[in-house]
Motif scaffolding. Structure first.
Motif, PDB file in Angstrom:
ATOM      1  N   UNK A  86       0.945  -1.120  -0.007  1.00  0.00           N
ATOM      2  CA  UNK A  86       0.079  -0.024  -0.115  1.00  0.00           C
ATOM      3  C   UNK A  86       0.931   1.245   0.085  1.00  0.00           C
ATOM      4  N   UNK A  87       0.332   2.191  -0.519  1.00  0.00           N
ATOM      5  CA  UNK A  87       1.198   3.657  -0.450  1.00  0.00           C
ATOM      6  C   UNK A  87       1.061   4.262   0.914  1.00  0.00           C
ATOM      7  N   UNK A  88       1.948   4.372   1.717  1.00  0.00           N
ATOM      8  CA  UNK A  88       2.077   4.767   3.028  1.00  0.00           C
ATOM      9  C   UNK A  88       1.403   6.216   2.973  1.00  0.00           C
ATOM     10  N   UNK A  89       1.401   6.926   2.101  1.00  0.00           N
ATOM     11  CA  UNK A  89       1.387   8.552   2.075  1.00  0.00           C
ATOM     12  C   UNK A  89      -0.342   8.651   1.590  1.00  0.00           C
ATOM     13  N   UNK A  90      -0.923   7.694   1.413  1.00  0.00           N
ATOM     14  CA  UNK A  90      -2.335   7.556   0.740  1.00  0.00           C
ATOM     15  C   UNK A  90      -3.109   7.181   1.862  1.00  0.00           C
ATOM     16  N   UNK A  91      -4.386   7.597   1.952  1.00  0.00           N
ATOM     17  CA  UNK A  91      -5.443   6.908   2.926  1.00  0.00           C
ATOM     18  C   UNK A  91      -5.805   5.743   2.372  1.00  0.00           C
ATOM     19  N   UNK A  92      -6.999   5.243   3.055  1.00  0.00           N
ATOM     20  CA  UNK A  92      -7.422   3.755   2.727  1.00  0.00           C
ATOM     21  C   UNK A  92      -8.105   4.246   1.201  1.00  0.00           C
ATOM     22  N   UNK A  93      -9.189   5.190   1.336  1.00  0.00           N
ATOM     23  CA  UNK A  93      -9.726   5.470   0.278  1.00  0.00           C
ATOM     24  C   UNK A  93      -8.954   5.828  -0.913  1.00  0.00           C
ATOM     25  N   UNK A 127     -11.922   4.965   5.905  1.00  0.00           N
ATOM     26  CA  UNK A 127     -11.427   5.651   4.664  1.00  0.00           C
ATOM     27  C   UNK A 127     -10.541   6.864   4.747  1.00  0.00           C
ATOM     28  N   UNK A 128     -10.409   7.319   5.901  1.00  0.00           N
ATOM     29  CA  UNK A 128      -9.302   8.586   6.186  1.00  0.00           C
ATOM     30  C   UNK A 128      -8.119   8.191   6.833  1.00  0.00           C
ATOM     31  N   UNK A 129      -8.289   6.658   7.170  1.00  0.00           N
ATOM     32  CA  UNK A 129      -6.884   6.517   7.984  1.00  0.00           C
ATOM     33  C   UNK A 129      -5.821   6.094   6.802  1.00  0.00           C
ATOM     34  N   UNK A 130      -4.542   6.041   7.409  1.00  0.00           N
ATOM     35  CA  UNK A 130      -3.298   5.547   6.821  1.00  0.00           C
ATOM     36  C   UNK A 130      -3.054   4.299   6.889  1.00  0.00           C
ATOM     37  N   UNK A 131      -2.156   3.418   5.996  1.00  0.00           N
ATOM     38  CA  UNK A 131      -1.869   2.144   6.035  1.00  0.00           C
ATOM     39  C   UNK A 131      -1.330   1.954   7.595  1.00  0.00           C
ATOM     40  N   UNK A 132      -0.425   2.674   8.113  1.00  0.00           N
ATOM     41  CA  UNK A 132       0.371   2.561   9.355  1.00  0.00           C
ATOM     42  C   UNK A 132      -0.719   2.452  10.428  1.00  0.00           C
ATOM     43  N   UNK A 133      -1.800   2.980  10.278  1.00  0.00           N
ATOM     44  CA  UNK A 133      -2.683   2.950  11.389  1.00  0.00           C
ATOM     45  C   UNK A 133      -3.889   1.856  11.279  1.00  0.00           C
ATOM     46  N   UNK A 134      -3.666   0.832  10.508  1.00  0.00           N
ATOM     47  CA  UNK A 134      -4.355  -0.064  10.193  1.00  0.00           C
ATOM     48  C   UNK A 134      -3.821  -1.681  10.776  1.00  0.00           C
ATOM     49  N   UNK A 135      -4.433  -2.763  10.989  1.00  0.00           N
ATOM     50  CA  UNK A 135      -4.029  -3.881  11.350  1.00  0.00           C
ATOM     51  C   UNK A 135      -3.618  -4.388  10.029  1.00  0.00           C
ATOM     52  N   UNK A 136      -2.897  -5.592  10.205  1.00  0.00           N
ATOM     53  CA  UNK A 136      -2.351  -6.425   9.138  1.00  0.00           C
ATOM     54  C   UNK A 136      -3.546  -7.146   8.389  1.00  0.00           C
ATOM     55  N   UNK A 137      -4.521  -7.320   9.095  1.00  0.00           N
ATOM     56  CA  UNK A 137      -5.712  -7.779   8.410  1.00  0.00           C
ATOM     57  C   UNK A 137      -6.467  -7.010   7.478  1.00  0.00           C
TER      58      UNK A 137
END
Length: 345
Positions: A86-93, A127-137
């Motif tokens: 995933x692109x770390x500088x982009x949000x989920x959306x 949708x506004x979170x970044x990949x680093x703020x998500x769990x692996x799943x």
């Protein structure tokens, strides 16, 4: 959707074949699992089908078209890697919509598709979170959503569940199966997990040092392995050398009537551990001594020495048995394969 055909596909690295003369067909809407040890060529197969690398020989056909020399972005094939990338500088959306933005899809369409996939992937309000703020799943769900947003004909999955803990792995496996059913998308899954392949795939292709050993339904891969290598990949198997003549298998001084089998000669029987019952010692069956006992998830794994042979049996009724006990072995010969071939009349 798309049917895939591979003809004599070969790829070498530094003079050594990563895959060699592989031919196979994957049906429209089928989920095929590629299984084999590390380095057997599974990921190379995906990279060839996706167009990320080119074969040295052979051809790749999708929907009846030769795409061997077609660029990756023109194949309508997407790939999800073990690392979600995933692109770390982009949000989920923004990650989900990235491919659509590259295709210059209208803004309204991108927003609607992104919202649809967020709901489908069970990622509400993220949708506004970044990949680093998500769990692996959650990260892997976003990676799946990003490729599904492109409405591809073919989905390639390169061990997408291997970095997840068991509970997340189970949840995401169920989600992938649901997506496969809903989208009816031709899917190829690379996995080291034999249970995962058995549970998910319509058919399994077993690879070994760059070659295709067997491709069949999961039940046939398990019960009708064509070789020792295939049998070993899918559960514990006792390999017993012996002589087979006129429907009688002889080994270590024991003779067994084998159902509906007429062929003869020196063979090797493959007996699954769950097809052996540990019973009271009797003269009409193999007798031996327990040399090892392990408790695994509600079952016991018992090793029994019979002459020069070691048999491994698995069952749930062996908790009172101890090392040193003399026991008999009751083998279900109807479920045994010889020289990797299922009993045939």
């Amino acid at each position: 959707m798309a049917k895939i055909r591979l003809d004599d596909l070969t790829k070498t690295y530094k003079g050594k074949p990563a895959i060699e003369k592989i031919s196979m067909e994957i049906e429209d809407g089928e989920l095929m699992a590629l299984v084999g040890h590390s380095g057997c060529g599974k990921t190379t197969m995906l990279r060839l089908i996706s167009g990320l690398i080119q074969p040295d020989k052979g051809s790749i056909w999708i929907d009846g078209l030769d795409v061997t020399k077609t660029k990756a972005e023109k194949r309508d094939v997407v790939m999800v890697f073990q690392e979600n990338l995933l692109f770390p500088h982009l949000t989920v959306a923004e990650n989900i919509a990235f491919g659509m933005r590259m295709q210059r899809s209208p803004v309204r369409k991108r927003m609607e598709k992104t919202r649809e996939l967020l709901d489908l992937m069970q990622l509400p309000d993220l949708e506004k979170r970044y990949p680093s703020q998500l769990s692996g799943g959650q990260q892997q769900r976003v990676a799946l959503a990003r490729v599904l947003a492109l409405d591809p004909k073919v989905l390639l999955l390169d061990e997408p569940l291997s970095n997840l803990d068991p509970k997340l792995r189970d949840d995401l496996r169920d989600l992938i199966l649901k997506l496969h059913k809903d989208f009816k998308m031709t899917t190829i899954l690379v996995t080291h997990d034999r249970d995962e392949a058995m549970m998910m795939a319509d058919r399994i292709a077993v690879m070994y040092y760059g070659k295709l050993l067997q491709m069949d339904k999961p039940i046939n891969i398990y019960n009708k392995p064509v070789s020792r290598e295939v049998a070993s990949l899918f559960g514990q198997c006792n390999f017993i050398p012996g002589l087979l003549n006129d429907g009688v298998f002889q080994t270590e001084g024991y003779r067994f009537r084998v159902p509906a089998l007429k062929r003869g000669g020196r063979v090797e029987a493959c007996v699954r551990s769950e097809h052996i019952k540990v019973v009271r010692p009797e003269n009409d069956r193999p007798m031996g001594v327990i040399t090892e006992k392990k408790y695994v998830g509600g079952q016991s794994i018992i090793k029994v020495a019979v002459g020069n042979l070691i048999f491994i049996a698995r069952g749930s009724n062996y908790f009172d048995l101890e090392i040193g006990n003399q026991v008999g072995l009751d083998i279900d010969w109807a479920l045994v394969s010889f020289n990797g071939l299922k009993n045939q009349a």
